[in-house]
Design a protein around this motif. Structure first.
Motif, PDB file in Angstrom:
ATOM      1  N   GLU A 255     -41.489  11.476  49.230  1.00 24.80           N
ATOM      2  CA  GLU A 255     -41.765  12.814  49.769  1.00 24.80           C
ATOM      3  C   GLU A 255     -43.076  13.358  49.217  1.00 24.80           C
ATOM      4  N   THR A 256     -43.793  14.112  50.053  1.00 25.11           N
ATOM      5  CA  THR A 256     -44.998  14.813  49.649  1.00 25.11           C
ATOM      6  C   THR A 256     -44.871  16.272  50.051  1.00 25.11           C
ATOM      7  N   ASP A 257     -45.026  17.173  49.084  1.00 29.64           N
ATOM      8  CA  ASP A 257     -44.927  18.610  49.336  1.00 29.64           C
ATOM      9  C   ASP A 257     -46.276  19.251  49.039  1.00 29.64           C
ATOM     10  N   GLU A 258     -46.756  20.060  49.985  1.00 32.27           N
ATOM     11  CA  GLU A 258     -48.036  20.730  49.821  1.00 32.27           C
ATOM     12  C   GLU A 258     -47.825  22.239  49.785  1.00 32.27           C
ATOM     13  N   PHE A 259     -48.519  22.913  48.847  1.00 34.68           N
ATOM     14  CA  PHE A 259     -48.398  24.357  48.668  1.00 34.68           C
ATOM     15  C   PHE A 259     -49.788  24.982  48.765  1.00 34.68           C
ATOM     16  N   TYR A 260     -49.909  26.026  49.567  1.00 35.75           N
ATOM     17  CA  TYR A 260     -51.196  26.700  49.765  1.00 35.75           C
ATOM     18  C   TYR A 260     -51.075  28.160  49.335  1.00 35.75           C
ATOM     19  N   TYR A 261     -52.127  28.676  48.658  1.00 39.18           N
ATOM     20  CA  TYR A 261     -52.058  29.987  48.040  1.00 39.18           C
ATOM     21  C   TYR A 261     -53.130  30.935  48.563  1.00 39.18           C
ATOM     22  N   LEU A 262     -52.808  32.228  48.526  1.00 41.49           N
ATOM     23  CA  LEU A 262     -53.765  33.278  48.848  1.00 41.49           C
ATOM     24  C   LEU A 262     -54.640  33.550  47.629  1.00 41.49           C
ATOM     25  N   GLU A 263     -55.695  34.342  47.809  1.00 39.24           N
ATOM     26  CA  GLU A 263     -56.595  34.644  46.697  1.00 39.24           C
ATOM     27  C   GLU A 263     -55.903  35.412  45.581  1.00 39.24           C
ATOM     28  N   ASN A 264     -54.858  36.174  45.932  1.00 43.27           N
ATOM     29  CA  ASN A 264     -54.148  36.961  44.920  1.00 43.27           C
ATOM     30  C   ASN A 264     -53.065  36.159  44.197  1.00 43.27           C
ATOM     31  N   GLY A 265     -52.954  34.866  44.485  1.00 45.37           N
ATOM     32  CA  GLY A 265     -51.998  33.998  43.800  1.00 45.37           C
ATOM     33  C   GLY A 265     -50.657  33.864  44.478  1.00 45.37           C
ATOM     34  N   LEU A 266     -50.438  34.591  45.564  1.00 46.63           N
ATOM     35  CA  LEU A 266     -49.173  34.486  46.288  1.00 46.63           C
ATOM     36  C   LEU A 266     -49.159  33.255  47.182  1.00 46.63           C
ATOM     37  N   LEU A 267     -47.963  32.698  47.357  1.00 48.27           N
ATOM     38  CA  LEU A 267     -47.796  31.502  48.176  1.00 48.27           C
ATOM     39  C   LEU A 267     -47.987  31.835  49.645  1.00 48.27           C
ATOM     40  N   SER A 268     -48.820  31.070  50.322  1.00 44.03           N
ATOM     41  CA  SER A 268     -49.116  31.314  51.730  1.00 44.03           C
ATOM     42  C   SER A 268     -48.331  30.391  52.654  1.00 44.03           C
ATOM     43  N   LYS A 269     -48.293  29.098  52.312  1.00 42.75           N
ATOM     44  CA  LYS A 269     -47.664  28.112  53.188  1.00 42.75           C
ATOM     45  C   LYS A 269     -47.098  26.970  52.369  1.00 42.75           C
ATOM     46  N   VAL A 270     -45.977  26.404  52.840  1.00 47.54           N
ATOM     47  CA  VAL A 270     -45.366  25.222  52.241  1.00 47.54           C
ATOM     48  C   VAL A 270     -45.190  24.168  53.327  1.00 47.54           C
ATOM     49  N   LEU A 271     -45.591  22.942  53.037  1.00 47.39           N
ATOM     50  CA  LEU A 271     -45.461  21.832  53.971  1.00 47.39           C
ATOM     51  C   LEU A 271     -44.688  20.715  53.283  1.00 47.39           C
ATOM     52  N   LEU A 272     -43.482  20.419  53.787  1.00 47.44           N
ATOM     53  CA  LEU A 272     -42.617  19.395  53.210  1.00 47.44           C
ATOM     54  C   LEU A 272     -42.608  18.175  54.133  1.00 47.44           C
ATOM     55  N   GLN A 273     -42.985  17.008  53.613  1.00 51.13           N
ATOM     56  CA  GLN A 273     -43.083  15.796  54.420  1.00 51.13           C
ATOM     57  C   GLN A 273     -42.211  14.693  53.799  1.00 51.13           C
ATOM     58  N   ASN A 274     -41.137  14.351  54.497  1.00 52.41           N
ATOM     59  CA  ASN A 274     -40.228  13.323  54.033  1.00 52.41           C
ATOM     60  C   ASN A 274     -40.602  11.995  54.684  1.00 52.41           C
ATOM     61  N   LYS A 275     -40.940  11.018  53.853  1.00 56.77           N
ATOM     62  CA  LYS A 275     -41.391   9.729  54.374  1.00 56.77           C
ATOM     63  C   LYS A 275     -40.234   8.853  54.846  1.00 56.77           C
ATOM     64  N   ARG A 276     -39.001   9.167  54.402  1.00 56.24           N
ATOM     65  CA  ARG A 276     -37.858   8.343  54.778  1.00 56.24           C
ATOM     66  C   ARG A 276     -37.475   8.548  56.240  1.00 56.24           C
ATOM     67  N   ASP A 277     -37.378   9.801  56.655  1.00 57.12           N
ATOM     68  CA  ASP A 277     -37.007  10.064  58.047  1.00 57.12           C
ATOM     69  C   ASP A 277     -38.169  10.598  58.870  1.00 57.12           C
ATOM     70  N   GLN A 278     -39.381  10.582  58.268  1.00 55.23           N
ATOM     71  CA  GLN A 278     -40.604  11.027  58.952  1.00 55.23           C
ATOM     72  C   GLN A 278     -40.526  12.484  59.400  1.00 55.23           C
ATOM     73  N   SER A 279     -39.746  13.291  58.717  1.00 55.28           N
ATOM     74  CA  SER A 279     -39.612  14.699  59.089  1.00 55.28           C
ATOM     75  C   SER A 279     -40.674  15.544  58.394  1.00 55.28           C
ATOM     76  N   ILE A 280     -41.071  16.619  59.073  1.00 50.41           N
ATOM     77  CA  ILE A 280     -42.048  17.556  58.540  1.00 50.41           C
ATOM     78  C   ILE A 280     -41.505  18.969  58.716  1.00 50.41           C
ATOM     79  N   GLN A 281     -41.505  19.753  57.634  1.00 52.58           N
ATOM     80  CA  GLN A 281     -41.098  21.146  57.694  1.00 52.58           C
ATOM     81  C   GLN A 281     -42.233  22.012  57.180  1.00 52.58           C
ATOM     82  N   GLU A 282     -42.559  23.047  57.953  1.00 51.22           N
ATOM     83  CA  GLU A 282     -43.656  23.939  57.579  1.00 51.22           C
ATOM     84  C   GLU A 282     -43.146  25.378  57.525  1.00 51.22           C
ATOM     85  N   PHE A 283     -43.452  26.057  56.426  1.00 53.04           N
ATOM     86  CA  PHE A 283     -43.015  27.438  56.223  1.00 53.04           C
ATOM     87  C   PHE A 283     -44.208  28.310  55.863  1.00 53.04           C
TER      88      PHE A 283
END
Length: 276
Positions: free
Chosen positions: A240-268
Motif C-alpha cells: 500500500e502507498t498512502d499520500e498526504f497533502y497539506y495546506l500552508e497552515n499545516g492542515l490536511l488537504s487531501k488523502v490518497l490511499l492506494q492498495n496494490k493488492r486489489d488495485q483500489s484507490i480512495q481519495e478524500f
C-alpha cells in the motif's frame, strides 16, 4: 440469540463501510492552532456522495471531538439485509479533559439510541467506573458495568528519544505489552524530517510486525506540502502507498490511499470551518 458486549476502549473514526472515515489522520495541534471548529470529509472516489451527506467532525477549543457523523451498517429485520445508516456520535469530557460519556445515535431508526458509554473517576479511591448500554437493531440490548482500580504500569518503558547521530533519532512511537516500539527519524541539514520508519502491528489472528516507511516533501520556504507512506507486510513486500497533502497552515488537504493488492484507490478531501 446471545450477543457479546463490546467495550469501546479506543474511540477512533475508522468505519468498515465503503465511505471510510479517515479523520484519524488529522493533527490535533494543527486543529487547535488554526481554531478549527468543524471538518467535513468529502469522498472524491464516491460519485454518489455530496458535501451534505459526507462525514464530519466538530471539535472543541482543545481539539477534542464533541460531535461526529459517519455511516455504519445496521441490520434491517424486515428486509433481512444490512443497510448503511447515518450515525451521530456525541462525546462529553470532564474537567480534566478525559472523556466521561459517549452516545451513539441513529436518527432514522426505530431504536435511535445505539450505544451509551459512561465513565467516572474517583480520585480518592483511584477507582474508575464504566457503564455500557448497547441496543441492537433486532430489538435486543446489553447493559453492563464494571470498575477498575489497576493502573497500567509503564515504568518499564523507555520513553526517551535516542539520538544515533545529530540527524538520526529513535523516538518512542507506541508500547505493546512490555515492548516499546520506536520510530526512526532522519533529518536533513536544515533540521526538517526527511524520512522515517516505524513498525505497525497487524492481527490476523496473531500479532505480526510490518514496517511503514515515510518520506516528507517541502516547498522552497520549508513548509511541509506532502508526505508519502509505503506500507510493507511481514515479508517486507510493499502492499500500500498512502499520500498526504497539506495546506500552508499545516492542515490536511487531501488523502490518497492506494492498495496494490486489489488495485483500489480512495481519495478524500477536507473542508474546514473556523471559529470566529
Amino acid at each position: 440469540m446471545q450477543k457479546g458486549l463490546f467495550f469501546l476502549m479506543y474511540f477512533g473514526f475508522i468505519s468498515i463501510c465503503h465511505s471510510q472515515v479517515v479523520f484519524h489522520y488529522l493533527d490535533k495541534k494543527a486543529l487547535v492552532k488554526n481554531h478549527v471548529r468543524k471538518v467535513i470529509q468529502v469522498i472524491k472516489t464516491d460519485t454518489t456522495a455530496s458535501n451534505t451527506d459526507s462525514s464530519y467532525v466538530v471539535f472543541n477549543e482543545k481539539g477534542q471531538t464533541i460531535i461526529s457523523k459517519k455511516y455504519d451498517f445496521q441490520y434491517n429485520q424486515l428486509l433481512g439485509i444490512y443497510e448503511e445508516v447515518e450515525e451521530i456520535i456525541y462525546r462529553y469530557y470532564d474537567e480534566n479533559g478525559k472523556m466521561a460519556a459517549q452516545i451513539n445515535y441513529i436518527p432514522n431508526s426505530e431504536n435511535p439510541i445505539k450505544n451509551v458509554f459512561l465513565r467516572s473517576d474517583d480520585t480518592i479511591s483511584k477507582i474508575t467506573s464504566h457503564m455500557n448500554f448497547h441496543s441492537y437493531s433486532e430489538g435486543e440490548y446489553t447493559l453492563d458495568s464494571f470498575t477498575s482500580a489497576k493502573t497500567v504500569d509503564t515504568s518499564h518503558f523507555n520513553q526517551d528519544t535516542i539520538w544515533i547521530t545529530k540527524v538520526h533519532a529513535k523516538v518512542p512511537y507506541r508500547s505493546w505489552g512490555k515492548t516499546t516500539y520506536y520510530e526512526e527519524i532522519n533529518f536533513d541539514s536544515k533540521g526538517r524530517v526527511e524520512t522515517s520508519e516505524r513498525i505497525e502491528l497487524a492481527f490476523k489472528p496473531g500479532i505480526y510486525e510490518h514496517p511503514v516507511k515515510t518520506s516528507y516533501h517541502y516547498d522552497k520556504n520549508g513548509t511541509l506540502i506532502s508526505k508519502t507512506e509505503n506500507w510493507f507486510d511481514e515479508k517486507c513486500e510493499q502492499y500500500e502507498t498512502d499520500e498526504f497533502y497539506y495546506l500552508e497552515n499545516g492542515l490536511l488537504s487531501k488523502v490518497l490511499l492506494q492498495n496494490k493488492r486489489d488495485q483500489s484507490i480512495q481519495e478524500f478531501e477536507f473542508i474546514y470551518e473556523y471559529r470566529k
